[in-house]
Write an enzyme that holds these catalytic residues in place. Structure first.
Site, short mmCIF file in Angstrom:
data_model
loop_
_atom_site.label_atom_id
_atom_site.label_comp_id
_atom_site.label_asym_id
_atom_site.label_seq_id
_atom_site.Cartn_x
_atom_site.Cartn_y
_atom_site.Cartn_z
N ASP A 223 0.87 -1.19 0.00
CA ASP A 223 0.00 0.00 0.00
C ASP A 223 0.90 1.23 0.00
O ASP A 223 2.04 1.15 -0.43
CB ASP A 223 -0.96 -0.03 1.19
CG ASP A 223 -2.28 0.68 0.89
OD1 ASP A 223 -2.23 1.86 0.52
OD2 ASP A 223 -3.35 0.05 1.03
N HIS A 246 2.24 1.83 -3.16
CA HIS A 246 1.33 2.75 -3.84
C HIS A 246 1.85 4.18 -3.83
O HIS A 246 1.10 5.11 -4.08
CB HIS A 246 -0.06 2.71 -3.20
CG HIS A 246 -0.75 1.38 -3.34
ND1 HIS A 246 -2.03 1.16 -2.87
CD2 HIS A 246 -0.35 0.21 -3.90
CE1 HIS A 246 -2.38 -0.09 -3.12
NE2 HIS A 246 -1.37 -0.69 -3.74
#
Length: 404
Positions: A223, A246
């Site tokens: 993430d 991310h």
């Protein structure tokens, strides 16, 4: 009395004073070794009680004390380590802490939580193994926006004047580090790692915190490497190696009522490699509640094979099941400066702002990002409802509109 008799007496007195001071300092800095309180470094025994006893004794004793986790493998259940303490306190991790994998451990919002501590220092070269692979299959957050997050490896609530350094966190069940309500907190020289497909394993998540400094660290997750939630103010992020993951994100924002603003974020001299986003601001569209994001700077960033290297997404919807709408989050005074490298998506600069609250005072300066995908061709830009200026090198060509 001659000088020959004065000097020995003087130096003896100095030595005696220094000795007394050293003894006093040592007495004020006690070491609370978890093994002394029953912890067993065998990787099997439950050491939760021993850790709690060591912390409580160190916290309740005068002076700057140390909780020592020596070399070895320590299985320890969820810990809630609370202050305030009677002085600064160090959590010295030399060994490896291993999280439990039973179902009850997934019901907590944390594995190790520190609350209401001033002057906390965590260091020592040790590791925290969240054993996340035992829990990731239970993560439903990509489908259910109201899901309960899996436990964070380390959670800090209302912790001030504190540091984390030379610690490794691997395979967290949820986020690796969460800061909430913290002030004057420094994180440096840490390593965070989890597989790129591990769900919601953010590296560092910051919320309702200010004066946060993060530098000289490596973060590889499933993430955001670092995310700044509502109430993040005066955040400085420097020399971070991010990827996979991310990217580095502001948000998501606007999803709940009465969110505090995000203001004063500087991200500089970072390298992003193979991330699914680069430098991102993300806000919810429906439902969306009003707040603001301002005074944000991303500068001197190298991106390599990064999707969406520069992105403002005011239609953020991770569950892919959101109703159409316009974000009510105002974004202004955002600078992207000297961003270079390669993108895996043809759209290198994607500024998708709200029709209800257009982005204002957005600055692009010296952007040079090549598309490194197939079919070959130049990188492009995409803009909606965004006003600002572009200076210097612009690759891809900018689509930003002049400021209102």
């Amino acid at each position: 009395m001659g000088l020959s008799s004065i000097f020995p007496s003087f130096f003896f007195l100095v030595f005696l004073v220094l000795f007394i001071i050293e003894v006093h300092v040592q007495a004020q800095n006690l070491i609370f070794n978890v093994v002394k309180y029953g912890a067993r470094p065998d990787g099997i025994s439950d050491n939760t009680e021993a850790f709690n006893i060591a912390w409580n004794k160190a916290c309740s004793s005068e002076g700057g004390n140390v909780v020592l986790v020596p070399n070895g493998l320590f299985l320890v259940g969820p810990l809630l380590l609370k202050g305030p303490c009677k002085g600064p306190i160090t959590f010295h991790i030399q060994g490896i802490l291993r999280a439990p994998t039973d179902a009850s451990s997934r019901d907590q919002d944390h594995w190790i939580s520190f609350q209401y501590v001033d002057g906390l220092s965590i260091y020592g070269g040790g590791s925290l193994d969240g054993q996340g692979s035992s829990a990731w299959s239970y993560n439903s957050c990509l489908k259910d926006p109201h899901c309960k997050p899996l436990p964070a490896t380390m959670k800090f609530d209302f912790v001030t004047n504190s540091t984390i350094n030379h610690i490794t966190s691997i395979n967290s069940k949820g986020s690796h580090i969460i800061l909430f309500g913290c002030n004057s907190f420094t994180i440096h020289n840490i390593k965070i790692s989890a597989p790129g497909d591990s769900p919601n394993t953010d590296g560092i998540n910051i919320g309702n915190s200010k004066n946060i400094l993060i530098f000289d660290s490596e973060i590889a997750t499933g993430d955001d490497c670092i995310s700044m939630s509502p109430g993040s103010k005066t955040i400085n992020i420097t020399n971070i190696k991010c990827g996979p993951g991310h990217g580095i994100s502001v948000g998501s924002l606007g999803g709940t009522p009465n969110e505090d603003v995000v203001d004063g974020v500087l991200v500089t001299n970072c390298n992003l490699t193979g991330t699914s986003n680069g430098l991102r601001i993300k806000t919810k569209a429906n439902p969306s509640y009003p707040t603001t994001v301002s005074n944000i700077t991303f500068q001197q960033i190298l991106v390599y094979n990064v999707a969406n290297p520069i992105i403002i997404d005011q239609q953020y919807c991770p569950s892919k099941d959101c109703k159409p709408g316009a974000s009510r989050v105002g974004i202004s005074d955002v600078r992207f400066t000297t961003i270079t490298g390669t993108t895996s998506t043809r759209v290198a600069v994607n500024l998708l702002c709200s029709s209800a609250k257009p982005c204002e005072e957005i600055e692009l300066r010296d952007i040079n990002i090549d598309y490194d995908g197939l079919p070959r061709g130049p990188a492009t830009s995409s803009c909606s409802n965004v006003y600002g200026v572009a200076y210097g090198i612009q690759n891809p060509p900018p689509c930003i509109r002049r400021s209102l």
